[in-house]
Structure formats: structure tokens, C-alpha cells
Design a protein around this motif. Sequence first.
Motif, short mmCIF file in Angstrom:
data_model
loop_
_atom_site.label_atom_id
_atom_site.label_comp_id
_atom_site.label_asym_id
_atom_site.label_seq_id
_atom_site.Cartn_x
_atom_site.Cartn_y
_atom_site.Cartn_z
N MET A 36 -129.59 24.68 34.13
CA MET A 36 -129.58 23.77 32.98
C MET A 36 -129.87 22.34 33.44
SD MET A 36 -128.81 25.63 30.30
CE MET A 36 -128.18 24.53 29.04
N THR A 37 -130.35 21.54 32.51
CA THR A 37 -130.57 20.13 32.76
C THR A 37 -129.88 19.35 31.64
OG1 THR A 37 -132.70 20.56 33.81
CG2 THR A 37 -132.31 18.31 33.04
N LEU A 38 -129.09 18.36 32.01
CA LEU A 38 -128.43 17.48 31.06
C LEU A 38 -129.26 16.21 30.96
CD1 LEU A 38 -125.97 16.82 29.24
CD2 LEU A 38 -124.88 15.89 31.29
N ILE A 39 -129.61 15.82 29.74
CA ILE A 39 -130.44 14.65 29.49
C ILE A 39 -129.55 13.48 29.07
CG2 ILE A 39 -132.39 13.70 28.18
CD1 ILE A 39 -133.08 16.15 29.97
N VAL A 40 -129.77 12.33 29.72
CA VAL A 40 -129.00 11.12 29.44
C VAL A 40 -129.96 9.96 29.25
CG1 VAL A 40 -127.28 9.51 30.37
CG2 VAL A 40 -127.07 11.97 30.83
#
Length: 107
Positions: A36-40
Motif C-alpha cells: 500500500m501507499t499512503l498519500i499525504v
Amino acid sequence: MTVEVSHHVDASEPDEDGLYAYHYEYEIYEFADGVMTLIVRAYLDEPASAALIGWSKGKHSYPLRKRDLSHPLFLKAATYLRKIGKPKLDWLDRRSKAYVPLDDSEV
């Protein structure tokens, strides 16, 4: 966890005086764990703030849920952001579609 940062500008065309109707500069942080990739997003004019926006997996994106606040990648990203001088964190709540302050006790 890997971290990638990219710089972005969202601006209107300048008018005849060289002024913009809108002009936003921000950085996108992508925190990845291999799955997964968390976008900020962090606006440059608010250096102490960042907003955790949602998940990305392949070509799909997913909004954040309250339960995601305890996900290991989310926790690592919040710690990283605080260490680089962004103590004011918000997260985009899927249900309310509003930015909610992330309380220190939640992470």
C-alpha cells in the motif's frame, strides 16, 4: 517504509499584470510498504502542517477510514512527518469528506 516526495504547483494563468487568480505550491509525500501507499499533501505556505489524504494500491485509490489511523504504515508516516517538523496533522475522513485533526493520542 519508503518515502517519495514530489513538488507540485497548481496555478491559474497570470493576468496582464502578472497576478494569479490562484496559486498553490505543495509537496506530495508517498509512504509505501511494498503493498500500500499512503498519500499525504503539505502546502508550502503551512510548513508545520500536512494532510493524510488516502491510500493507493496499484491504479486504485481508497479514502481513509477511522480504523486506518491504527494501520502500521499510517503510524510510521505520522511519526516521520512529526520528526521533519509537521506536528499539525489532519486526515481526510471518508465518511464526512472533511479534514479531521489527528490527535496525538490517536497515533
